[in-house]
Design an enzyme around this catalytic site. Structure first.
Site, mmCIF file in Angstrom:
data_model
loop_
_atom_site.group_PDB
_atom_site.id
_atom_site.type_symbol
_atom_site.label_atom_id
_atom_site.label_comp_id
_atom_site.label_asym_id
_atom_site.label_seq_id
_atom_site.Cartn_x
_atom_site.Cartn_y
_atom_site.Cartn_z
ATOM 1 N N ASP A 193 0.866 -0.364 0.053
ATOM 2 C CA ASP A 193 -0.178 0.338 -0.238
ATOM 3 C C ASP A 193 0.853 1.381 0.028
ATOM 4 O OD1 ASP A 193 -3.362 0.804 0.268
ATOM 5 O OD2 ASP A 193 -1.748 1.887 1.950
ATOM 6 N N ILE A 194 0.821 1.864 -0.888
ATOM 7 C CA ILE A 194 1.436 3.819 -0.995
ATOM 8 C C ILE A 194 0.758 4.501 -0.078
ATOM 9 C CG2 ILE A 194 2.004 5.522 -2.501
ATOM 10 C CD1 ILE A 194 1.518 3.994 -4.672
ATOM 11 N N ASP A 237 -5.059 2.200 -4.305
ATOM 12 C CA ASP A 237 -3.743 2.365 -4.194
ATOM 13 C C ASP A 237 -2.749 1.145 -4.107
ATOM 14 O OD1 ASP A 237 -4.702 3.100 -1.947
ATOM 15 O OD2 ASP A 237 -2.471 3.625 -1.391
#
Length: 352
Positions: A193-194, A237
């Site tokens: 996950d960003i 994302d």
């Protein structure tokens, strides 16, 4: 439905060493409305004429000096290999009919000509050729569409699963109801996950956001292919992949650890190229899962089980720029990986 005008537009070549026969057939066909009628009294000219004009029907005399109709048909086979070129043979010898059909003729007319019979046979043969071409075109369209569907299916599903689904008529009918599910005793699941992506997305336009995210995920896809992982899905994302299914791999944890490190490297390359400072959290866990295809029209291959949930918690409870693994994954890793103990953390729905 084949129209009469389409038949009358067919390109016809008459081959007969008797000029009187050629004139008779030409006049008859032109009088019937055929607009493209050519002729030759020299059988050796047939091949060059056909290569130049690609006739739809050849009316061919069998008894000609120098090169008879049988030799002409043999050479036409080489030119028209795999194609459908109707040849209507003209013969005064009844015993030649069977030999002519075996040599490649589609039909025959007897001398002296019955003009009504000749016109009927010419029309029927041109109509059959048009039907043949139309059927071939439809078949090629179906094959092309099938290849597109198969490519899309393989892009959405693992290849082994796509092969299991391929060719099932119930899928084409949008009524696929069979559940495809498999249990895997030992795999490794990765979630990434960003960090701070929501704030980042507010600073760039939607179109640029999609372009940048596509660049990042495309780089991750390349890593997955190189390291032998199966990409499961992206969620906003977030990125999810797994090693060890649908084809078992004894080194699934090692593959996943390498992928996680490569993903970190890919994001660093992205940051250097664009001038950003994005970071990721990555979580990894190993164990048993259930995998399968769900949905009726828009298929998705997904994973379920505590192993999956824990991998997700490793990501969400992880630290920016770090790869957090469970003890289950650690036990499956060895050299050349360096791991450090984080200590106890309170994990949602699982406790300490």
């Amino acid at each position: 439905m084949i129209s009469a005008s389409s038949v009358l537009n067919g390109r016809i070549l008459i081959v007969d060493d008797k000029a009187a026969n050629v004139r008779l057939l030409e006049g008859m066909l032109r009088g019937a409305g055929y607009v493209s009628v050519a002729s030759t009294t020299v059988p050796g000219e047939v091949f060059a004429l056909h290569l130049e004009n690609r006739y739809d029907l050849i009316l061919l005399d069998l008894q000609m000096p120098g090169m008879d109709g049988f030799e002409v048909m043999e050479k036409l086979k080489d030119i028209e290999a795999g194609s459908y070129l109707p040849v209507l043979v003209i013969t005064a010898q009844p015993d030649h009919k069977l030999r002519a059909l075996k040599a490649g003729a589609k039909d025959f007319v007897a001398k002296p000509f019955d003009l009504a019979e000749v016109l009927a046979r010419v029309y029927n043969m041109l109509e059959v050729r048009l039907l043949h071409l139309e059927t071939k075109k439809l078949y090629e369209q179906v094959v092309a569409e099938q290849k597109v569907s198969e490519r899309l299916l393989r892009n959405v599903l693992p290849q082994a699963i796509a092969e299991r689904l391929k060719g099932r008529p119930e899928i084409a009918a949008d009524s696929f109801t069979e559940v495809i599910s498999d249990s895997f005793a030992d795999v490794t699941v990765l979630f990434a996950d960003i960090v701070g992506f929501t704030r980042f997305s507010e600073r760039v336009g939607p179109e640029k956001l999609v372009i940048l995210l596509n660049e990042i995920f495309s780089a991750f896809d390349s890593v997955a292919d190189r390291r032998g992982l199966e990409k499961i899905k992206t969620m906003g994302d977030a990125y999810m992949a797994v090693a060890g299914l649908p084809v078992a791999a004894p080194d699934h944890a090692v593959r996943t650890a390498h992928m996680a490190l490569d993903m970190m490297g890919a994001l660093e390359d992205f940051n250097r190229h664009h001038g950003y400072a994005l970071q990721m959290r990555i979580g990894i866990n190993s164990g048993a899962v259930v995998a399968g295809v769900i949905g009726r029209n828009k298929f998705i291959y997904d994973l379920w089980g505590d192993t999956v949930n824990t991998a997700g918690r490793m990501e969400s409870h992880g630290l920016a720029g770090r790869i957090q693994v469970t003890d289950a994954s650690r036990r499956r890793l060895g050299e050349p990986f360096d791991l450090e103990e984080r200590g106890y953390i309170d994990v949602k729905d699982k406790g300490e």
